[in-house]
Design an enzyme around this catalytic site. Sequence first.
Site, PDB file in Angstrom:
ATOM      1  N   CYS B  86      -2.010  -5.487   6.509  1.00 36.51           N
ATOM      2  CA  CYS B  86      -2.247  -4.641   7.466  1.00 36.51           C
ATOM      3  C   CYS B  86      -3.347  -3.454   7.244  1.00 36.51           C
ATOM      4  CB  CYS B  86      -0.801  -4.001   8.224  1.00 36.51           C
ATOM      5  SG  CYS B  86      -0.904  -3.689   9.563  1.00 36.51           S
ATOM      6  N   HIS B 195       3.042  -8.876   8.098  1.00 36.71           N
ATOM      7  CA  HIS B 195       3.776  -8.244   6.961  1.00 36.71           C
ATOM      8  C   HIS B 195       4.744  -9.134   6.244  1.00 36.71           C
ATOM      9  CE1 HIS B 195       2.749  -4.133   7.861  1.00 36.71           C
ATOM     10  NE2 HIS B 195       2.541  -4.507   8.954  1.00 36.71           N
ATOM     11  N   GLU B 197       5.712  -8.663   3.309  1.00 41.03           N
ATOM     12  CA  GLU B 197       6.784  -7.760   2.748  1.00 41.03           C
ATOM     13  C   GLU B 197       7.870  -7.389   3.498  1.00 41.03           C
ATOM     14  OE1 GLU B 197       4.068  -6.615   3.932  1.00 41.03           O
ATOM     15  OE2 GLU B 197       4.369  -4.603   4.641  1.00 41.03           O
TER      16      GLU B 197
END
Lengths: 84, 228
Positions: B86, B195, B197
Amino acid sequence: MYKVKVYVTLRESVLDPQGTAVKKSLDTMGYPNVQDVRIGKYMELTLEKTERKIEEVVEEMCERLLSNPVIEDYRYEIEESVVL
Amino acid sequence: MRFAVIVFPGSNCDVDMYHAAKDELGEEAEYVWHDSTSLEDFDAVLLPGGFSFGDYLRTGAIARFSPIMNEVVKAAEAGKPVLGVCNGFQVLLEAGLLPGAMRRNESLKFICRPVQLKVKNNETMFTSSYQKDEVIQIPIAHGEGNYYCDEQTLANLKANNQIVFTYDGTNPNGSIEDIAGIINAQGNVLGMMPHPERAVDPLLGGADGLKLFKSIVKQWRETHAVKA
């Protein structure tokens, strides 16, 4: 001292989503003659004189930080101001 | 394996990155503040999402000149894995570690939702645990993920198989060729808008991102086992 005005806009070849939205809005407001809207940034810099050529310094700053040459064009105006 | 999680003023996914590396992978991880001047002790670099320096001027434009970025460039040149997610991706673009630039989303809206991604290249150190063309679900959360590059750059990306992830189905932001993530020619710097994560545990709504982090460790272990 110098006053420098820097204008940054998206390159012609790059679609400007904000400009497109504003153009559409102007169109619905009754301005169908607007052919194109490009939204950019305007910056004012105040610089002290140095040994380096002012144009060279401004261009370097534009290339390195103030614009992203991949998608943006820039132009600038330099005014020399007298310090009283 | 030691992961560095770079923290800029305005980063806000650093904790998730740290959690992925430390808790999910069980590897060592450390936060590294943006004005630090060494990454020598680390094996991999993670650039998290967020709004570094308030996204002032352009996304990633100011972060790109933080002192730590010289070290990120060095790590990249040394072949260490560098992952930018991002805002981290935006910083890598501004730094010139990856080609192209970001524009505002086509819709001009900040979009925050899970999307389907296709793994276009599973022969990278970040994606070796996925199948080719595997469709995975990873959340996105960005206002400027509309990836752009000129035709020549796009041709190069395709020729070198550098497009790693594409949006499958609907393209949320208008990116060129549905690009969601690209890798450098050397194959060790990956930038992606979604994302991973945030998708490392079913509790978070999905764990499809975990394989990405596991791939990094797998590759590292393999190369270091050979050397040992």
